[in-house]
Design a protein around this motif. Sequence first.
Motif, PDB file in Angstrom:
ATOM      1  N   GLY A  80       0.788  -1.222   0.000  1.00  0.00           N
ATOM      2  CA  GLY A  80       0.000   0.000   0.000  1.00  0.00           C
ATOM      3  C   GLY A  80       0.820   1.271   0.000  1.00  0.00           C
ATOM      4  N   ALA A  81       1.689   1.444  -0.997  1.00  0.00           N
ATOM      5  CA  ALA A  81       2.529   2.644  -1.015  1.00  0.00           C
ATOM      6  C   ALA A  81       1.696   3.917  -1.055  1.00  0.00           C
ATOM      7  CB  ALA A  81       3.500   2.598  -2.191  1.00  0.00           C
ATOM      8  N   GLY A  82       0.593   3.904  -1.808  1.00  0.00           N
ATOM      9  CA  GLY A  82      -0.289   5.064  -1.819  1.00  0.00           C
ATOM     10  C   GLY A  82      -1.263   5.059  -0.656  1.00  0.00           C
ATOM     11  N   LEU A  83      -2.008   3.949  -0.521  1.00  0.00           N
ATOM     12  CA  LEU A  83      -3.086   3.845   0.475  1.00  0.00           C
ATOM     13  C   LEU A  83      -3.188   2.418   0.954  1.00  0.00           C
ATOM     14  CD1 LEU A  83      -5.703   4.911   1.899  1.00  0.00           C
ATOM     15  CD2 LEU A  83      -6.920   4.360  -0.234  1.00  0.00           C
ATOM     16  N   LEU A  84      -3.282   2.240   2.266  1.00  0.00           N
ATOM     17  CA  LEU A  84      -3.448   0.917   2.874  1.00  0.00           C
ATOM     18  C   LEU A  84      -4.583   0.960   3.879  1.00  0.00           C
ATOM     19  CD1 LEU A  84      -2.610  -2.006   3.591  1.00  0.00           C
ATOM     20  CD2 LEU A  84      -0.860  -1.044   5.097  1.00  0.00           C
ATOM     21  N   LEU A  85      -5.573   0.070   3.701  1.00  0.00           N
ATOM     22  CA  LEU A  85      -6.654  -0.128   4.677  1.00  0.00           C
ATOM     23  C   LEU A  85      -6.511  -1.511   5.274  1.00  0.00           C
ATOM     24  CD1 LEU A  85      -7.829   2.280   3.035  1.00  0.00           C
ATOM     25  CD2 LEU A  85     -10.081   1.232   3.296  1.00  0.00           C
ATOM     26  N   ARG A  86      -6.590  -1.607   6.599  1.00  0.00           N
ATOM     27  CA  ARG A  86      -6.515  -2.892   7.286  1.00  0.00           C
ATOM     28  C   ARG A  86      -7.698  -3.050   8.234  1.00  0.00           C
ATOM     29  NH1 ARG A  86      -1.846  -5.909   7.642  1.00  0.00           N
ATOM     30  NH2 ARG A  86      -2.434  -6.530   9.755  1.00  0.00           N
ATOM     31  N   GLU A  87      -8.433  -4.144   8.068  1.00  0.00           N
ATOM     32  CA  GLU A  87      -9.494  -4.549   8.995  1.00  0.00           C
ATOM     33  C   GLU A  87     -10.566  -3.474   9.173  1.00  0.00           C
ATOM     34  OE1 GLU A  87      -8.054  -6.698  12.527  1.00  0.00           O
ATOM     35  OE2 GLU A  87      -6.056  -6.612  11.602  1.00  0.00           O
ATOM     36  N   SER A  88     -10.934  -2.811   8.087  1.00  0.00           N
ATOM     37  CA  SER A  88     -11.982  -1.787   8.162  1.00  0.00           C
ATOM     38  C   SER A  88     -13.357  -2.447   8.218  1.00  0.00           C
ATOM     39  CB  SER A  88     -11.910  -0.867   6.945  1.00  0.00           C
ATOM     40  OG  SER A  88     -10.727  -0.125   6.952  1.00  0.00           O
ATOM     41  N   TRP A 144       2.784  -6.111  -1.741  1.00  0.00           N
ATOM     42  CA  TRP A 144       1.359  -6.392  -1.930  1.00  0.00           C
ATOM     43  C   TRP A 144       0.658  -5.051  -2.163  1.00  0.00           C
ATOM     44  CZ3 TRP A 144       0.219 -11.614  -1.269  1.00  0.00           C
ATOM     45  CH2 TRP A 144       1.131 -12.368  -0.534  1.00  0.00           C
ATOM     46  N   GLY A 145      -0.130  -4.964  -3.234  1.00  0.00           N
ATOM     47  CA  GLY A 145      -0.931  -3.761  -3.449  1.00  0.00           C
ATOM     48  C   GLY A 145      -0.106  -2.510  -3.530  1.00  0.00           C
ATOM     49  N   LEU A 146       0.594  -2.365  -4.641  1.00  0.00           N
ATOM     50  CA  LEU A 146       1.573  -1.300  -4.744  1.00  0.00           C
ATOM     51  C   LEU A 146       0.935   0.087  -4.661  1.00  0.00           C
ATOM     52  CD1 LEU A 146       4.444  -1.787  -7.281  1.00  0.00           C
ATOM     53  CD2 LEU A 146       3.772   0.450  -6.420  1.00  0.00           C
ATOM     54  N   GLY A 147      -0.099   0.340  -5.454  1.00  0.00           N
ATOM     55  CA  GLY A 147      -0.800   1.617  -5.343  1.00  0.00           C
ATOM     56  C   GLY A 147      -1.712   1.673  -4.130  1.00  0.00           C
ATOM     57  N   CYS A 148      -2.529   0.629  -3.977  1.00  0.00           N
ATOM     58  CA  CYS A 148      -3.501   0.566  -2.877  1.00  0.00           C
ATOM     59  C   CYS A 148      -3.687  -0.880  -2.460  1.00  0.00           C
ATOM     60  CB  CYS A 148      -4.837   1.152  -3.333  1.00  0.00           C
ATOM     61  SG  CYS A 148      -6.182   1.030  -2.122  1.00  0.00           S
ATOM     62  N   MET A 149      -3.756  -1.092  -1.162  1.00  0.00           N
ATOM     63  CA  MET A 149      -4.040  -2.427  -0.633  1.00  0.00           C
ATOM     64  C   MET A 149      -5.173  -2.341   0.373  1.00  0.00           C
ATOM     65  SD  MET A 149      -1.582  -5.125   1.350  1.00  0.00           S
ATOM     66  CE  MET A 149      -2.217  -6.709   1.918  1.00  0.00           C
ATOM     67  N   VAL A 150      -6.138  -3.265   0.245  1.00  0.00           N
ATOM     68  CA  VAL A 150      -7.210  -3.429   1.228  1.00  0.00           C
ATOM     69  C   VAL A 150      -7.030  -4.827   1.824  1.00  0.00           C
ATOM     70  CG1 VAL A 150      -9.692  -3.544   1.602  1.00  0.00           C
ATOM     71  CG2 VAL A 150      -8.748  -1.892  -0.030  1.00  0.00           C
ATOM     72  N   ALA A 151      -6.708  -4.893   3.103  1.00  0.00           N
ATOM     73  CA  ALA A 151      -6.367  -6.156   3.752  1.00  0.00           C
ATOM     74  C   ALA A 151      -7.361  -6.482   4.862  1.00  0.00           C
ATOM     75  CB  ALA A 151      -4.958  -6.101   4.335  1.00  0.00           C
ATOM     76  N   TYR A 152      -7.835  -7.715   4.876  1.00  0.00           N
ATOM     77  CA  TYR A 152      -8.690  -8.238   5.955  1.00  0.00           C
ATOM     78  C   TYR A 152      -9.940  -7.380   6.159  1.00  0.00           C
ATOM     79  CZ  TYR A 152      -4.094 -10.280   6.874  1.00  0.00           C
ATOM     80  OH  TYR A 152      -2.880 -10.901   6.739  1.00  0.00           O
TER      81      TYR A 152
END
Length: 199
Positions: free
Chosen positions: A76-84, A106-114
Amino acid sequence: NHCNSITGELADGGGIYHLSASGVMSLLLKNNQISNNTVSSNNKARGAGVLIYLSDCQVLQNTFSMNSSTGSLTNGAGLLLRESPSAIIKGNLIKDNTVNTSNVYWGLGCMVAYAAGPTYIENNKFINNVNVGPYAVNTGVGGGLAVMDAENSLIRIKGNLFRDNQAIFGGGFYSRSCYDLTVSNNYFIGNDANSGGAV
């Protein structure tokens, strides 16, 4: 802005780090320019632009650009969301974000995890998010966007543009363990990967 791990193990949220530590809070992030932020660590480097953790959130009409994560495991270099518990990511420009790793991203521009609840990713532009380290990394997935391990949470990805992103797997978009996922009416143009240039 720069976030550097003192212990060398973990660096989070170079521009913004939002954590709901005691119960779920909501966050509205709208009409911001989030650029030129960095995180660096010998191990984990996450969310160079923004990291949102354990929060209901609306991320609307922002620009995430030229943010950079450097580490052994980056996401998530740009944006990372975790467990939202719920999330709306809509109308954002996520462009020219980079990772520098020879190991895992994982998710270079944006990652949404869990994701812990319904997540809507609509009408965004994911453009030219790339790894500037060695191309032959151990694992590199989701150049534009990665949605990981949402299990049975509803995920809807609609009306986005994925252009000129790079990864080993899923140059534009990559998902894993998402069992209620719909991807519709998106444009995939010029993305590059060893497997799944677009998805």
